[in-house]
Design a protein around this motif. Structure first.
Motif, PDB file in Angstrom:
ATOM      1  N   TYR A   1       0.823  -1.216   0.000  1.00 34.32           N
ATOM      2  CA  TYR A   1       0.000   0.000   0.000  1.00 34.32           C
ATOM      3  C   TYR A   1       0.859   1.269   0.000  1.00 34.32           C
ATOM      4  O   TYR A   1       0.316   2.378  -0.039  1.00 34.32           O
ATOM      5  N   ALA A   2       2.171   1.121   0.062  1.00 34.14           N
ATOM      6  CA  ALA A   2       3.069   2.264   0.226  1.00 34.14           C
ATOM      7  C   ALA A   2       2.974   3.228  -0.950  1.00 34.14           C
ATOM      8  O   ALA A   2       2.779   2.816  -2.094  1.00 34.14           O
ATOM      9  N   SER A   3       3.163   4.493  -0.643  1.00 40.17           N
ATOM     10  CA  SER A   3       2.955   5.526  -1.656  1.00 40.17           C
ATOM     11  C   SER A   3       3.978   6.641  -1.495  1.00 40.17           C
ATOM     12  O   SER A   3       4.110   7.237  -0.414  1.00 40.17           O
ATOM     13  N   ALA A   4       4.691   6.919  -2.564  1.00 39.24           N
ATOM     14  CA  ALA A   4       5.672   8.001  -2.546  1.00 39.24           C
ATOM     15  C   ALA A   4       5.016   9.315  -2.167  1.00 39.24           C
ATOM     16  O   ALA A   4       3.927   9.640  -2.643  1.00 39.24           O
ATOM     17  N   SER A   5       5.654  10.055  -1.297  1.00 38.89           N
ATOM     18  CA  SER A   5       5.247  11.346  -0.738  1.00 38.89           C
ATOM     19  C   SER A   5       4.176  11.221   0.339  1.00 38.89           C
ATOM     20  O   SER A   5       3.747  12.215   0.916  1.00 38.89           O
ATOM     21  N   GLY A   6       3.731  10.008   0.642  1.00 37.82           N
ATOM     22  CA  GLY A   6       2.747   9.815   1.707  1.00 37.82           C
ATOM     23  C   GLY A   6       3.386   9.904   3.079  1.00 37.82           C
ATOM     24  O   GLY A   6       4.519   9.469   3.286  1.00 37.82           O
ATOM     25  N   GLY A   7       2.644  10.453   4.016  1.00 36.58           N
ATOM     26  CA  GLY A   7       3.160  10.608   5.370  1.00 36.58           C
ATOM     27  C   GLY A   7       2.184  10.162   6.426  1.00 36.58           C
ATOM     28  O   GLY A   7       1.072   9.698   6.130  1.00 36.58           O
ATOM     29  N   ILE A   8       2.594  10.312   7.663  1.00 35.51           N
ATOM     30  CA  ILE A   8       1.710  10.031   8.794  1.00 35.51           C
ATOM     31  C   ILE A   8       0.592  11.064   8.838  1.00 35.51           C
ATOM     32  O   ILE A   8      -0.567  10.732   9.091  1.00 35.51           O
ATOM     33  N   LEU A   9       0.929  12.312   8.566  1.00 33.06           N
ATOM     34  CA  LEU A   9      -0.069  13.377   8.507  1.00 33.06           C
ATOM     35  C   LEU A   9      -0.622  13.475   7.092  1.00 33.06           C
ATOM     36  O   LEU A   9       0.107  13.331   6.111  1.00 33.06           O
ATOM     37  N   ASP A  10      -1.898  13.766   6.981  1.00 33.05           N
ATOM     38  CA  ASP A  10      -2.537  13.833   5.669  1.00 33.05           C
ATOM     39  C   ASP A  10      -1.943  14.918   4.781  1.00 33.05           C
ATOM     40  O   ASP A  10      -1.889  14.770   3.556  1.00 33.05           O
ATOM     41  N   GLU A  11      -1.481  16.012   5.392  1.00 24.50           N
ATOM     42  CA  GLU A  11      -0.999  17.122   4.572  1.00 24.50           C
ATOM     43  C   GLU A  11       0.436  16.918   4.076  1.00 24.50           C
ATOM     44  O   GLU A  11       0.859  17.568   3.103  1.00 24.50           O
ATOM     45  N   SER A  12       1.202  16.067   4.700  1.00 29.21           N
ATOM     46  CA  SER A  12       2.596  15.887   4.304  1.00 29.21           C
ATOM     47  C   SER A  12       2.692  15.415   2.852  1.00 29.21           C
ATOM     48  O   SER A  12       1.995  14.490   2.439  1.00 29.21           O
ATOM     49  N   GLY A  13       3.542  16.091   2.085  1.00 28.45           N
ATOM     50  CA  GLY A  13       3.762  15.706   0.700  1.00 28.45           C
ATOM     51  C   GLY A  13       2.667  16.099  -0.269  1.00 28.45           C
ATOM     52  O   GLY A  13       2.708  15.703  -1.438  1.00 28.45           O
ATOM     53  N   GLN A  14       1.712  16.918   0.178  1.00 25.48           N
ATOM     54  CA  GLN A  14       0.569  17.214  -0.692  1.00 25.48           C
ATOM     55  C   GLN A  14       0.969  18.029  -1.926  1.00 25.48           C
ATOM     56  O   GLN A  14       0.270  18.011  -2.943  1.00 25.48           O
ATOM     57  N   HIS A  15       2.129  18.694  -1.876  1.00 27.97           N
ATOM     58  CA  HIS A  15       2.552  19.484  -3.039  1.00 27.97           C
ATOM     59  C   HIS A  15       2.974  18.590  -4.208  1.00 27.97           C
ATOM     60  O   HIS A  15       3.166  19.083  -5.324  1.00 27.97           O
ATOM     61  N   TYR A  16       3.120  17.288  -3.975  1.00 27.46           N
ATOM     62  CA  TYR A  16       3.444  16.366  -5.062  1.00 27.46           C
ATOM     63  C   TYR A  16       2.201  15.854  -5.786  1.00 27.46           C
ATOM     64  O   TYR A  16       2.317  15.208  -6.817  1.00 27.46           O
ATOM     65  N   GLY A  17       1.043  16.106  -5.239  1.00 27.90           N
ATOM     66  CA  GLY A  17      -0.179  15.610  -5.862  1.00 27.90           C
ATOM     67  C   GLY A  17      -0.774  14.439  -5.104  1.00 27.90           C
ATOM     68  O   GLY A  17      -0.607  14.325  -3.887  1.00 27.90           O
ATOM     69  N   ASP A  18      -1.462  13.569  -5.817  1.00 24.72           N
ATOM     70  CA  ASP A  18      -2.142  12.444  -5.183  1.00 24.72           C
ATOM     71  C   ASP A  18      -1.135  11.479  -4.563  1.00 24.72           C
ATOM     72  O   ASP A  18      -0.035  11.273  -5.085  1.00 24.72           O
TER      73      ASP A  18
END
Length: 367
Positions: free
Chosen positions: A110-127
């Motif tokens: 299920y791992a996803s590049a730019s995904g974080g523990i917080l929902d907002e982390s990495g949001q500048h990369y898109g989905d």
């Protein structure tokens, strides 16, 4: 010299065997492996998303038999190689439409590049799939498994599977350390931010426990101040890492280790949680590179600018030719050779590498 030669021979064997057949090193020590996390263990989920955090192009995968599969590496990731040690083929990515039916039985990634523990982390990369979404995605898989297995068989599958969760890097690199994009560093002290992350993390780990999972491997953060991306900022003294960044993540790692101790202390009966000392193991690689056959530890194999870390690996870029001698593949991620060290130490390392037990011992526990 003899000792170093033997270690280089051993890592070459691991890589060659893994190239020919995923899952031959171990002997089916667990029925499945469920992988959650970020780009360190993403096996191609972001290929199917509207995201600029992608690795589905050459030279990513240049040494992998499947080519550019979406892994942020020259070949195999940490979780791929750990699965080899456990005798479990690399699980398919959740977002692949073909991940259904019998393909679910060995686990899902299920791992996803730019995904974080917080929902907002990495949001500048898109989905991307955040921690919260990855847990929801696991529930989707669970719904499918319930139509395929009896309740007893499903309970056995879940309770004896290994869960690997690799989170936290994006919450720092693509949140706290980007003050012009995110407000977290102005809102929280390092200690308060670590507490925020760990509270979110604990809730979702508990949710997975409530769904029937029982064996958790929870690696801490590596020395982020030593990756080419951070070295490229120019904040480090010559030959050193960015000490302020490494100090920043200390409270998270210490808190995660304490969380594992707490979970094992009776709050989650019939389960076992293992902390992986990624910081210590990676630090050993960086401090003693020749011991593991590495000659380059301060710049990326594929990248542009200072330390090859100012701009990460672009399409059709020519990477270094001696990739097994580099610790870092690109601005953020280890090479397959470094992942092999991390996976072996997670699988069979001492209590300095994993606590209270290692992954091999975790797999031997039967619930």
């Amino acid at each position: 010299m003899i000792e170093m030669g033997r270690q280089r021979w051993w890592f070459t064997v691991v890589v060659v065997v893994a190239w020919w057949w995923e899952g031959v090193i171990g002997a089916g020590q667990a029925p499945a492996i469920w992988v959650m996390g970020d780009s360190l263990v993403d096996s191609g989920n972001n290929n199917f998303m509207r995201s600029i955090a992608r690795a589905d192009y050459f030279p990513y995968g240049c040494d992998y038999y499947r080519g550019a599969s979406g892994r942020f590496c020259n070949a195999r990731t940490f979780s791929d190689i750990l699965g080899d040690w456990l005798g479990i083929p690399a699980p398919p990515p959740f977002s692949d439409p073909g991940t259904a039916g019998n393909r679910l039985l060995g686990g899902v990634n299920y791992a996803s590049a730019s995904g974080g523990i917080l929902d907002e982390s990495g949001q500048h990369y898109g989905d991307r799939y955040t921690l919260n979404q990855q847990v929801v995605n696991f529930e989707t898989t669970l719904g499918q498994l319930r139509t395929m297995l009896s309740p007893e068989d499903l309970t056995q599958l879940l309770s004896n599977s290994i869960v690997v969760m690799v989170f936290g890097s994006n919450d720092y690199l693509n949140n706290y350390l980007m003050p012009t994009v995110y407000t977290s560093s102005r809102t929280y002290t390092p200690e308060a931010f670590a507490t925020l992350l760990l509270n979110h993390y604990a809730r979702q780990i508990h949710a997975l426990y409530s769904l029937g999972l029982r064996k958790f491997f929870l690696p801490g953060l590596g020395p982020l101040g030593c990756i080419p991306n951070q070295l490229a900022t120019g904040q480090a003294a010559p030959g050193r890492c960015v000490d302020s960044v490494n100090q920043l993540i200390g409270p998270f790692n210490e808190g995660l280790k304490n969380l594992v101790d707490q979970f094992n202390g009776g709050s989650h009966p019939g389960a076992m949680f293992v902390y992986g000392n990624t910081y210590g193991v990676f630090g050993d690689i960086l401090n003693n590179p020749a011991r593991y056959g590495f000659t380059v530890r301060d710049r990326a194999c594929c990248g542009i600018g200072r330390n090859q870390g100012q701009i990460t690996c672009l399409p059709m870029t020519t990477p270094c030719f001696n990739r097994d001698q580099y610790v870092f593949w690109d601005a953020f991620h280890p090479t397959q050779a470094a992942n092999a060290v991390l996976a072996q130490r997670a699988y069979s390392g001492s209590t300095n590498d994993c606590s209270p037990i290692n992954v091999q011992q975790l797999a031997q526990i039967k619930f």
